[in-house]
Design a protein around this motif. Structure first.
Motif, PDB file in Angstrom:
ATOM      1  N   ARG A 145       0.816  -1.219   0.000  1.00  0.00           N
ATOM      2  CA  ARG A 145       0.000   0.000   0.000  1.00  0.00           C
ATOM      3  C   ARG A 145       0.849   1.268   0.000  1.00  0.00           C
ATOM      4  NH1 ARG A 145      -5.578  -0.882   0.395  1.00  0.00           N
ATOM      5  NH2 ARG A 145      -5.778   1.152   1.340  1.00  0.00           N
ATOM      6  N   ASN A 146       2.152   1.108  -0.140  1.00  0.00           N
ATOM      7  CA  ASN A 146       3.090   2.232  -0.183  1.00  0.00           C
ATOM      8  C   ASN A 146       3.048   3.096   1.069  1.00  0.00           C
ATOM      9  OD1 ASN A 146       4.212   1.624  -2.749  1.00  0.00           O
ATOM     10  ND2 ASN A 146       2.373   2.461  -3.694  1.00  0.00           N
ATOM     11  N   PHE A 147       2.880   2.464   2.227  1.00  0.00           N
ATOM     12  CA  PHE A 147       2.948   3.170   3.499  1.00  0.00           C
ATOM     13  C   PHE A 147       4.413   3.153   3.932  1.00  0.00           C
ATOM     14  CE2 PHE A 147      -1.657   2.109   5.060  1.00  0.00           C
ATOM     15  CZ  PHE A 147      -2.168   2.893   4.055  1.00  0.00           C
ATOM     16  N   THR A 148       5.168   4.159   3.514  1.00  0.00           N
ATOM     17  CA  THR A 148       6.614   4.171   3.744  1.00  0.00           C
ATOM     18  C   THR A 148       7.051   5.172   4.798  1.00  0.00           C
ATOM     19  OG1 THR A 148       6.889   5.741   1.928  1.00  0.00           O
ATOM     20  CG2 THR A 148       7.088   3.404   1.387  1.00  0.00           C
ATOM     21  N   PHE A 149       6.123   5.957   5.329  1.00  0.00           N
ATOM     22  CA  PHE A 149       6.472   6.943   6.348  1.00  0.00           C
ATOM     23  C   PHE A 149       7.110   6.219   7.538  1.00  0.00           C
ATOM     24  CE2 PHE A 149       5.503  10.186   9.611  1.00  0.00           C
ATOM     25  CZ  PHE A 149       6.012  11.296   8.954  1.00  0.00           C
ATOM     26  N   PRO A 150       8.271   6.681   8.034  1.00  0.00           N
ATOM     27  CA  PRO A 150       8.965   5.945   9.098  1.00  0.00           C
ATOM     28  C   PRO A 150       8.228   5.892  10.431  1.00  0.00           C
ATOM     29  CG  PRO A 150      10.091   8.014   8.622  1.00  0.00           C
ATOM     30  CD  PRO A 150       9.002   7.859   7.597  1.00  0.00           C
TER      31      PRO A 150
END
Length: 65
Positions: A24-29
């Motif tokens: 889902r492209n949840f890449t926030f650290p």
């Protein structure tokens, strides 16, 4: 099928939290994840499997002031 932040999403056998976040492209650290109401730590994302029919909440944590 699972629900992610209130929306239906496909599920597959063996899916982990890490797999879901990447798909889902949840890449926030800074992200907090709950599966069926249970919070999970970042170091568990690769090992915790998401069951079929699960309710997943993924919340980006944002600081401010």
């Amino acid at each position: 099928m699972i629900r992610v932040n209130g929306e239906q999403a496909p599920w597959r056998e063996g899916m982990t939290i890490r797999n879901l976040l990447e798909e889902r492209n949840f890449t926030f650290p800074m992200i907090a994840v709950w599966v069926n109401g249970t919070p999970h730590k970042r170091d568990e994302f690769s090992s915790v499997k998401i069951p079929d029919g699960a309710e997943v909440q993924a919340i980006h944590m944002i600081s401010g002031g």
